[in-house]
Design an enzyme around this catalytic site. Sequence first.
Site, PDB file in Angstrom:
ATOM      1  N   ASP A  68      -1.573  -4.962   2.193  1.00 18.08           N
ATOM      2  CA  ASP A  68      -2.575  -3.938   2.422  1.00 18.08           C
ATOM      3  C   ASP A  68      -3.547  -3.901   1.250  1.00 18.08           C
ATOM      4  O   ASP A  68      -3.184  -4.251   0.108  1.00 18.08           O
ATOM      5  CB  ASP A  68      -1.918  -2.566   2.565  1.00 18.08           C
ATOM      6  CG  ASP A  68      -1.065  -2.456   3.823  1.00 18.08           C
ATOM      7  OD1 ASP A  68      -1.313  -3.230   4.766  1.00 18.08           O
ATOM      8  OD2 ASP A  68      -0.158  -1.606   3.848  1.00 18.08           O
ATOM      9  N   LYS A  69      -4.749  -3.457   1.502  1.00 18.11           N
ATOM     10  CA  LYS A  69      -5.788  -3.424   0.467  1.00 18.11           C
ATOM     11  C   LYS A  69      -5.304  -2.745  -0.816  1.00 18.11           C
ATOM     12  O   LYS A  69      -5.525  -3.243  -1.918  1.00 18.11           O
ATOM     13  CB  LYS A  69      -7.025  -2.705   1.002  1.00 18.11           C
ATOM     14  CG  LYS A  69      -8.156  -2.562  -0.009  1.00 18.11           C
ATOM     15  CD  LYS A  69      -9.338  -1.801   0.574  1.00 18.11           C
ATOM     16  CE  LYS A  69     -10.437  -1.630  -0.471  1.00 18.11           C
ATOM     17  NZ  LYS A  69     -11.593  -0.861   0.062  1.00 18.11           N
TER      18      LYS A  69
END
Length: 300
Positions: A136-137
Site C-alpha cells: 500500500d502507498k
Amino acid sequence: MPEKITLISDASEVRLDKFATGKIPAMSRARIRELIDGGSIKVNGKTAKPSHLIKAGDQIEIEIPPSPSGNHGAEPIPLTIIYEDADLAVIDKPPGLTTHPAPGHPDGTLLNALLGRYPELQEDGGDRPGIVHRLDKETSGLMVVARSRQAQAALSQQFKDRQVIKTYLVLVKGKVEPERGIIEAAIGRHPGNRKKMAVTEDGREAKSQYQVIRYYRGYTLLEVRIFTGRTHQIRVHLAAIGFPVAGDETYGMKSELFPRQFVHSHRLSFTQPKTGTALSFTSELAPDLTAGLAKLTPLP
C-alpha cells in the site's frame, strides 16, 4: 502490432481471468479482466466473461495490445537498495510511494523509479515491468522487484505458489489476546464502499498469522505473516477481529501519534529465480513509526 498467444486449457472449472493470470503472471488480474471485457481474450473463438468457467481442452486466444510504455516514464526517484543482482533487486520502500501508476497517480511511483534505475525494463515491456507484488502507498519496508521479464515471471510464480515468506510489524489498538493466532477469513470488495475491502462470504481466501511482540498502554505491537496477498489484507483482518491498525483512517481511526497506518514490511524470504539460492532480508522500523512508538508506555 499486438502480441497473440494461443493456449489449450489444462484445467477444468477454473475462471477465465484466474487461468489467464496464471499463464501470464507479469500481467495483473485487473488488466486481464480489462482484456476479457474488451474482447481481446476469447474461449473457443468466442468472447466470454471473466467469471466464465473454462474446461480442459478449451482453446484460449489472448491478444495483448502493444505495451503502453509511453505512459510509464523513467524518473530519477531515489531508491534504497538492500540487495541487487542481475535478476532482481530488494528495496526498502518509503511511506508515501505508490507502487505503480493508477488513476490519480500517473507518475512519481515506484515503477517510474525502477524504469529510471533499470532502463532495460522499458525494453522488456509488459503491463507493469519489474513489479511482482505491491505494498500500500503508506506501507513502508521490503519489496522485491524483477530486472527482466523472465525473473518477473519466476518471482510472480513464487508469490502465486505461496513460497515467499512475508512478515510485517504492525501496531494495533487494544490488547490482543491470545498472544498467537491465525485469522482465516475471505476478503472481497466492501458491499457499501467499492474503495474499501471487507471480510465477505463471497470473497477470496485469505490467511494471516500474528504473534504479540510487546504490549503498550492501549496498543499491541504484532508480528504478522500473511500467506495470501489480498488487498489491504492485514488491515482488514485485524479490524475484523476488533483490533484496528494504529493510524489507519480507512479501517480504524486517525492517530495523532501516527500520521499513517502502522504497517511495515519487516522480513522477506524467497528463492533467487536463476540460481535457486534462498534469500532472506530484514528491514527495521521506519523512523516515523519508531518515533511514535517511543511515545507509548510499554507494559511489563
